[in-house]
Design an enzyme around this catalytic site. Structure first.
Site, mmCIF file in Angstrom:
data_model
loop_
_atom_site.group_PDB
_atom_site.id
_atom_site.type_symbol
_atom_site.label_atom_id
_atom_site.label_comp_id
_atom_site.label_asym_id
_atom_site.label_seq_id
_atom_site.Cartn_x
_atom_site.Cartn_y
_atom_site.Cartn_z
ATOM 1 N N THR A 195 -35.159 -47.241 -11.055
ATOM 2 C CA THR A 195 -34.889 -45.938 -10.438
ATOM 3 C C THR A 195 -34.839 -44.814 -11.471
ATOM 4 O O THR A 195 -34.437 -45.021 -12.621
ATOM 5 C CB THR A 195 -33.567 -45.958 -9.635
ATOM 6 O OG1 THR A 195 -33.298 -44.638 -9.153
ATOM 7 C CG2 THR A 195 -32.379 -46.419 -10.464
ATOM 8 N N SER A 249 -35.991 -41.463 -35.866
ATOM 9 C CA SER A 249 -36.190 -42.596 -34.949
ATOM 10 C C SER A 249 -37.298 -42.348 -33.932
ATOM 11 O O SER A 249 -37.686 -43.269 -33.210
ATOM 12 C CB SER A 249 -34.884 -42.974 -34.259
ATOM 13 O OG SER A 249 -34.593 -42.101 -33.198
ATOM 14 N N THR A 265 -30.687 -41.075 -32.986
ATOM 15 C CA THR A 265 -30.250 -41.216 -31.595
ATOM 16 C C THR A 265 -31.413 -41.223 -30.603
ATOM 17 O O THR A 265 -31.287 -41.765 -29.509
ATOM 18 C CB THR A 265 -29.287 -40.075 -31.199
ATOM 19 O OG1 THR A 265 -29.949 -38.822 -31.406
ATOM 20 C CG2 THR A 265 -28.009 -40.134 -31.998
ATOM 21 N N THR A 280 -30.527 -38.573 -37.964
ATOM 22 C CA THR A 280 -29.818 -37.346 -38.341
ATOM 23 C C THR A 280 -28.635 -37.601 -39.262
ATOM 24 O O THR A 280 -28.349 -36.799 -40.157
ATOM 25 C CB THR A 280 -29.315 -36.622 -37.061
ATOM 26 O OG1 THR A 280 -30.446 -36.257 -36.298
ATOM 27 C CG2 THR A 280 -28.505 -35.390 -37.384
HETATM 28 N N1 ASP Z 1 -34.558 -37.035 -34.298
HETATM 29 C C1 ASP Z 1 -33.386 -37.737 -34.730
HETATM 30 C C2 ASP Z 1 -33.667 -39.229 -34.690
HETATM 31 O O1 ASP Z 1 -33.663 -39.801 -33.658
HETATM 32 C C3 ASP Z 1 -32.227 -37.401 -33.870
HETATM 33 C C4 ASP Z 1 -30.942 -38.077 -34.258
HETATM 34 O O2 ASP Z 1 -30.820 -38.884 -35.123
HETATM 35 O O3 ASP Z 1 -29.932 -37.752 -33.613
HETATM 36 O O4 ASP Z 1 -33.915 -39.809 -35.734
#
Ligand code: ASP
Length: 349
Positions: A284, A64, A95, A19
């Protein structure tokens, strides 16, 4: 003592996508990766650091969600090839799978004595309220930080997000909307960025021998499945996953302190899988706390059947550790033995 004044460090900024560098595609209004120049343009503050900043951009840039172990192998090789030329590495990454990638790199980079900091953002860097700017600036500052002897303050693979620095193999994405996207349920943050960056040095791992050269491990065996135990799970599903011919190891995501259903059919399938030489690793479903299979009558049968404890591991880290250990050896008994050890501070043992 930590010297937080400006250092003459050199940092390699590696852009994989995510992002932080995305822009809205006017055709379908979805966010898609854009090029690196807009990141540097959006953060002129980077120019104020008294350090050399070079960049490397992956092609293609990806969301990602499309990360594959091949990217981790490329990252490990890139870091190895540039290890002598830089004091630290900052990896811009989406993320969604950042905790998987950071966990994987933590195992793949052995004898690391320099910072490898993953970061990204919840809002694109071009957006007025972006969190990307602060995340990137803090990451660069942390990657450049040296102590009075010129050694890295954080020689670990980490995730830097929303003013917190987490050990990479201890972090999990916990929020898809807010800026505090990551947390670490079983390990304290390694640093917190306020007016100053405060390092929790007692929790940071320092290599016993800094002269040991970096060794990278790019051989990964990905024959791992994850089975989340839930009420109503059926024998067919459990057998397919635990005993599948293509699977060498299964991560069992169990309840609480490592508990699962005690039905005969379930324990029989677990025993069958162990007899087939499958590696069964118990982690867990809880965000915090550890597996302890001897605590309840619902955990003991798993232990007795030969299920291995994942202790307080995150699922992301357990997956990466299995990929790494299974890539290192075809001997499942050795892999099970090694799972009991903390290799990169990923479990509390
Ligand atoms: N979908 C995005 C990614 O993981 C989300 C992000 O970067 O926050 O590339």
């Amino acid at each position: 003592m930590i010297d937080q004044t400006k250092t003459k460090a050199s940092i390699l900024l590696i852009y994989t996508g995510g992002t932080i560098g995305m822009k809205e595609d006017p055709e379908d209004q979805t966010l898609k990766p854009f090029d690196f120049s807009q990141i540097l343009d959006a953060v002129p503050e980077l120019g104020k650091f008294a350090c050399r900043l070079d960049s490397w951009t992956f092609n293609p840039l990806i969301d990602s969600s499309d990360v594959e172990p091949g990217l981790w192998q490329s990252l490990a090789e890139l870091i190895r090839d540039n290890y002598q030329s830089y004091d630290g590495f900052v990896i811009l990454h989406g993320t969604d799978t950042m905790a998987y990638s950071a966990s994987a790199l933590s195992f793949m980079l052995e004898h690391l004595s320099k910072p490898v900091i993953f970061t990204g953002s919840q809002l694109p860097i071009g957006s007025p309220r972006t969190d990307g700017k602060e995340n990137l600036i803090s990451s660069v500052e942390i990657a450049a930080a040296k102590d009075k002897d010129g050694n890295a303050v954080v020689p670990e693979v980490c995730i830097c997000f929303d003013s917190h620095l987490y050990r990479g193999n201890r972090a999990t994405k916990v929020n898809s909307e807010n800026f505090n996207a990551f947390s670490s349920g079983n390990f304290p943050p390694l640093a917190e960025a306020g007016i100053n960056i405060k390092y929790n040095t007692r929790y940071i791992h320092y290599p016993s021998d800094r002269s040991c050269p970096l060794e990278i491990h790019t051989e990964l065996d990905t024959r791992v499945s994850i089975l989340k135990i839930h009420p109503g799970i059926t024998p067919q599903v459990v057998r397919n996953i635990l005993c599948g011919a293509e699977t060498r190891a299964v991560i069992l995501e169990t309840y609480g302190s490592g508990n699962a259903l005690t039905k005969d059919w379930f324990i029989d399938i677990v025993r069958e899988a162990v007899a087939l030489d499958k590696i069964l690793l118990n982690v867990t479903q809880c965000f915090s706390g550890s597996v302890n299979m001897s605590l309840y009558a619902t955990g003991k049968p798993l232990q007795d059947a030969g299920v291995v404890s994942g202790y307080d591991s995150t699922t992301e880290s357990a997956l990466a550790k299995l990929f790494y250990l299974m890539g290192a050896s075809s001997d499942n008994a050795w892999v099970k033995l090694m799972l009991n050890n903390s290799l990169r501070g990923e479990i509390s043992k």
